[in-house]
Design an enzyme around this catalytic site. Structure first.
Site, PDB file in Angstrom:
ATOM      1  N   CYS A 107       0.873  -1.170   0.000  1.00  0.00           N
ATOM      2  CA  CYS A 107       0.000   0.000   0.000  1.00  0.00           C
ATOM      3  C   CYS A 107       0.910   1.220   0.000  1.00  0.00           C
ATOM      4  CB  CYS A 107      -0.842  -0.061   1.272  1.00  0.00           C
ATOM      5  SG  CYS A 107      -1.719   1.441   1.666  1.00  0.00           S
ATOM      6  N   HIS A 108       0.383   2.345  -0.431  1.00  0.00           N
ATOM      7  CA  HIS A 108       1.209   3.553  -0.485  1.00  0.00           C
ATOM      8  C   HIS A 108       1.789   3.918   0.889  1.00  0.00           C
ATOM      9  CE1 HIS A 108       2.240   6.945  -3.222  1.00  0.00           C
ATOM     10  NE2 HIS A 108       2.717   7.349  -2.068  1.00  0.00           N
ATOM     11  N   THR A 109       1.093   3.562   1.952  1.00  0.00           N
ATOM     12  CA  THR A 109       1.590   3.860   3.300  1.00  0.00           C
ATOM     13  C   THR A 109       2.895   3.110   3.586  1.00  0.00           C
ATOM     14  OG1 THR A 109      -0.703   4.089   3.947  1.00  0.00           O
ATOM     15  CG2 THR A 109       0.884   3.972   5.728  1.00  0.00           C
TER      16      THR A 109
ATOM     17  N   HIS B 105       1.242  -4.116   5.821  1.00  0.00           N
ATOM     18  CA  HIS B 105       0.047  -4.148   6.678  1.00  0.00           C
ATOM     19  C   HIS B 105      -1.180  -4.636   5.926  1.00  0.00           C
ATOM     20  CE1 HIS B 105      -0.044  -0.305   4.620  1.00  0.00           C
ATOM     21  NE2 HIS B 105      -1.343  -0.247   4.844  1.00  0.00           N
ATOM     22  N   GLU B 106      -1.011  -5.023   4.640  1.00  0.00           N
ATOM     23  CA  GLU B 106      -2.163  -5.517   3.877  1.00  0.00           C
ATOM     24  C   GLU B 106      -1.874  -6.980   3.551  1.00  0.00           C
ATOM     25  OE1 GLU B 106      -4.349  -2.732   0.897  1.00  0.00           O
ATOM     26  OE2 GLU B 106      -3.325  -4.224  -0.312  1.00  0.00           O
TER      27      GLU B 106
ATOM     28  N   CYS C 241     -10.315  -3.678  20.212  1.00  0.00           N
ATOM     29  CA  CYS C 241     -10.174  -4.539  21.387  1.00  0.00           C
ATOM     30  C   CYS C 241     -11.551  -4.939  21.919  1.00  0.00           C
ATOM     31  CB  CYS C 241      -9.341  -3.855  22.471  1.00  0.00           C
ATOM     32  SG  CYS C 241     -10.226  -2.572  23.390  1.00  0.00           S
TER      33      CYS C 241
ATOM     34  N   CYS D   5     -12.543  -1.013  25.253  1.00  0.00           N
ATOM     35  CA  CYS D   5     -12.262   0.367  25.670  1.00  0.00           C
ATOM     36  C   CYS D   5     -13.466   1.277  25.379  1.00  0.00           C
ATOM     37  CB  CYS D   5     -11.016   0.884  24.954  1.00  0.00           C
ATOM     38  SG  CYS D   5     -11.248   1.154  23.190  1.00  0.00           S
TER      39      CYS D   5
ATOM     40  N   CYS E 249     -14.146   1.576  21.606  1.00  0.00           N
ATOM     41  CA  CYS E 249     -14.765   0.392  20.995  1.00  0.00           C
ATOM     42  C   CYS E 249     -16.220   0.254  21.439  1.00  0.00           C
ATOM     43  CB  CYS E 249     -13.986  -0.870  21.371  1.00  0.00           C
ATOM     44  SG  CYS E 249     -12.440  -1.029  20.454  1.00  0.00           S
TER      45      CYS E 249
ATOM     46  N   CYS F  78      -9.660   2.617  18.293  1.00  0.00           N
ATOM     47  CA  CYS F  78      -9.611   1.837  19.524  1.00  0.00           C
ATOM     48  C   CYS F  78      -8.590   2.498  20.446  1.00  0.00           C
ATOM     49  CB  CYS F  78      -9.194   0.407  19.179  1.00  0.00           C
ATOM     50  SG  CYS F  78      -8.674  -0.581  20.593  1.00  0.00           S
TER      51      CYS F  78
ATOM     52  N   ARG G  95      -5.322   1.690  18.083  1.00  0.00           N
ATOM     53  CA  ARG G  95      -5.542   2.596  16.960  1.00  0.00           C
ATOM     54  C   ARG G  95      -4.221   2.799  16.219  1.00  0.00           C
ATOM     55  NH1 ARG G  95      -7.427   7.597  20.303  1.00  0.00           N
ATOM     56  NH2 ARG G  95      -7.437   8.756  18.378  1.00  0.00           N
TER      57      ARG G  95
ATOM     58  N   CYS H 128      -6.590  -3.452   3.989  1.00  0.00           N
ATOM     59  CA  CYS H 128      -6.394  -1.994   4.013  1.00  0.00           C
ATOM     60  C   CYS H 128      -7.112  -1.290   2.859  1.00  0.00           C
ATOM     61  CB  CYS H 128      -4.917  -1.597   4.031  1.00  0.00           C
ATOM     62  SG  CYS H 128      -4.718   0.201   3.962  1.00  0.00           S
TER      63      CYS H 128
ATOM     64  N   ARG I 213      -2.644  -3.030  -7.062  1.00  0.00           N
ATOM     65  CA  ARG I 213      -2.090  -3.885  -6.032  1.00  0.00           C
ATOM     66  C   ARG I 213      -1.335  -5.031  -6.686  1.00  0.00           C
ATOM     67  NH1 ARG I 213      -2.465  -0.129  -3.038  1.00  0.00           N
ATOM     68  NH2 ARG I 213      -3.550  -0.140  -1.029  1.00  0.00           N
TER      69      ARG I 213
END
Ligand code: APR
Ligand code: ZN
Ligand code: ZN
Length: 389
Positions: free
Chosen positions: A47-49, A70-71, A100, A103, A106, A115, A119, A180, A384
């Site tokens: 992903c671009h992130t 993360h994807e 979670c 909290c 959530c 979260c 988060r 993502c 992707r």
């Protein structure tokens, strides 16, 4: 499983410094601790992130060595003490924006999908429970985590709050996109904007995130979907992107290349839409683009939604008085989906064809070619690229 409770030695792509090619090498992955899960990653994409963090230009803490990514999608290898909602072999999708369930965030049913514990925190590079890492390289040097997930590895350890169990029959390759990009873009149209039939939309930046917004707006019956991109190839991609059963192109309805017009984009869009769109989505991570996105919405009710990641320290150029014109500006994290509770249904909707995921996967490569996959995204050639582990 034989590996249960033991350290696993496997491959991972390790970032040793900003912009340096990732090194695919052997790493050691610790067993999951209390409320953690170790998963075998089967597919991961970029992903671009990941690009921004890799280049060192985003907010993300410059912690090296680090396993980005993360994807992804995969199966549970083993669970730590206290995990009762997942077991070995379950099909799962990691989520960088955890839930979670406990909290105050959530428990606020509709107010937020953030979260309190899991988060998105670009400065976090260790596990929540003990502030330690679960990865080491062959020299025994600790390797940092990224965005609660670190998926560029055969195995990774995540908090169970950051893992969603999905239908055992779901096609995992496509489900990777829900981790993502597609959830972020589609959710921004469905949940954050809540686009209604006949409304108008402008999408700035037609990468996977932007095209997922386009798909979200299309499924909601938006009457006009204007795509804006400086890459001329995105005109064709955006238009051909979606076809219905009759093979009619029904992606973006209009395309603007800011380089090809001699007025500011917001002026052009206001002219095309009798005063401005209902919603605009900034999916490029560019401050000037964000200002155009804000101004292209209709006064009185327009809403600009930020999805792009913007580098520090630039601040948004917006005169407070401009807000009196009734345009709103909000951000959308993970498409406002509460991941753990809402993604299983979203996965089923994708399986049922409400949203078609195939078009987002433009390339497939073996995991070892991860640097090639980075280049494809950098060059704007891929939406992707799915890496097979
Ligand atoms: N104006 C219009 N479009 C632009 C501009 C600009 N000034 N600059 C870049 N773009 C376009 C690119 O040509 C590309 O098509 O934005 C698109 C970005 O797409 P990708 O690089 O594929 O990124 P994607 O993964 O879709 O993520 C988009 O969301 O999650 C965040 O960090 C991510 O900021 C990124 C954004
Ligand atoms: Zn992402
Ligand atoms: Zn929470």
């Amino acid at each position: 499983m034989a590996s249960n409770g033991k350290v696993i030695t496997c491959r991972a792509a390790v970032a040793y410094g900003p912009g340096q090619p990732l090194v695919v090498e052997q790493v050691q992955v610790d067993p999951p601790q209390k409320m953690e899960v170790r998963i075998k990653i089967l597919f991961t994409s970029i992903c671009h992130t990941d690009l921004s963090a890799w280049k060192g230009e985003s907010e993300a803490q410059r912690a090296y060595p680090r396993i980005l990514g993360h994807e992804a999608s995969g199966v549970v290898e083993s669970v730590g003490e206290g995990v009762i909602d997942m077991k070995e072999g379950d099909q799962v999708v990691p989520i960088f924006n955890g839930e979670c369930g406990d909290c105050i965030y959530c428990k606020s049913s509709k107010k937020t999908n953030l979260c309190g514990k899991f988060r998105v925190n670009p400065f976090k590079s260790v596990m929540n429970s003990d502030g330690k890492v679960r990865f080491r390289n062959k020299d025994g040097i600790p390797i940092y985590h990224f965005l609660n997930t670190s998926t560029f590895s055969d195995y990774t350890v995540v908090d169970s709050a950051c893992l969603v169990k999905i239908d055992p029959h779901a096609p995992l390759d496509k489900m990777t996109l829900l981790s993502c990009g597609v959830s972020t873009g589609l959710g921004a149209a469905w949940n954050t904007a809540d686009v209604q039939t006949g409304e108008t939309v402008a999408v700035f930046g037609l990468g996977a995130v932007g095209l997922a917004v386009v798909e979200g707006a299309r499924t909601r019956g938006a009457s006009k979907i204007i795509g804006v991109d400086i890459n001329p190839e995105k005109r064709i991609k955006g238009k051909r992107f979606r076809k219905n059963h009759k093979c009619e192109a029904i992606g973006i309805t209009d395309f603007i290349n800011p380089k090809e017009i001699d007025v500011p984009v917001h002026e052009k869009i206001r002219e095309m839409t009798e005063g401005g769109v209902h919603y605009s989505f900034e999916c490029a991570g560019n401050m000037e683009v964000l200002r155009e996105a804000f101004l292209c919405t209709h006064d009185g009710w327009g809403m600009a939604i930020v999805l792009g990641i913007h580098p520090t320290p630039t601040l948004l150029s917006l005169h407070p008085m401009e807000l009196f014109d009734g345009r709103r500006i909000v951000a959308s994290v993970f498409g406002d989906f509460k991941g753990k509770s809402q993604l299983p249904l979203f996965a089923k909707q994708c399986m049922a064809g409400v949203v078609k995921l195939d078009e987002f996967i433009t390339h497939r490569l073996p995991f070892e070619k991860i640097n090639e996959a980075f280049q494809l995204l950098l060059d704007g050639k891929s939406l992707r690229c799915l890496l097979h582990l």
